[in-house]
Design a protein around this motif. Structure first.
Motif: not given
Length: 179
Positions: A77-88
């Motif tokens: 169906l898709g994806w969801i992310l939980l990551i450091p904002a702006d990758g950093t």
């Protein structure tokens, strides 16, 4: 990486290279990516971008999760992310993208609720942010349903975004109210 998280209809599982072609196909739908800048029209750059995102280490408990339909043989169906904002970081960002056929069924909100809970309960995050294109009405509604509040406009990567946030105390209030 994100752990497996389940709802009544969905499984959010760590994204793997087995999801690569489905992610590329989703991004090639111009309606899906119309609010998101990216290399969607250059096949070589698009593949490199998605591959880099899929192989990056975002830290313990963070990353991309693939959203699949438990009721229909694990359909992507898709994806969801939980990551450091702006990758950093240091802030943690939540985001989502679904195939067009999954729109309007509550899947984004349903998948995001356990991810938000994971961020605050397991990871002990202080705050989660989301940056959404101001014209992306559907994603704006998802953010509001999750309890994120409008934190104003934000300029990033040459674009203007509406920034939303939820704090640990906001989350605790929502949980106490039975959400």
């Amino acid at each position: 990486m994100l752990p497996n998280l389940e709802t009544q209809r969905l499984l959010v599982r760590p994204r793997t290279m087995a999801d690569f072609e489905a992610c590329l196909a989703m991004d090639r739908d111009i309606e899906v990516t119309k609010h998101i800048p990216g290399p969607w029209h250059d096949p070589e750059q698009h593949e490199a971008f998605v591959r880099q995102r899929m192989q990056a280490d975002y830290g313990p408990g963070l990353g991309y999760g693939t959203v699949v339909d438990k009721l229909h043989s694990g359909r992507f169906l898709g994806w969801i992310l939980l990551i450091p904002a702006d990758g950093t970081g240091p802030e943690i960002e939540i985001g989502w993208r679904l195939v067009r056929e999954a729109w309007g069924r509550g899947y984004a909100t349903e998948a995001a609720i356990p991810v938000v809970r994971h961020a605050f309960v397991t990871l002990k995050a202080d705050r989660i942010v989301a940056e959404i294109a101001p014209r992306n009405a559907a994603s704006l509604r998802v953010a509001q349903k999750l309890g994120l509040t409008d934190a104003g406009m934000h300029h990033d990567q040459g674009a203007i975004w509406r920034r939303f946030q939820i704090t640990r105390s906001d989350f605790a209030s929502l949980e106490a109210a039975g959400r």
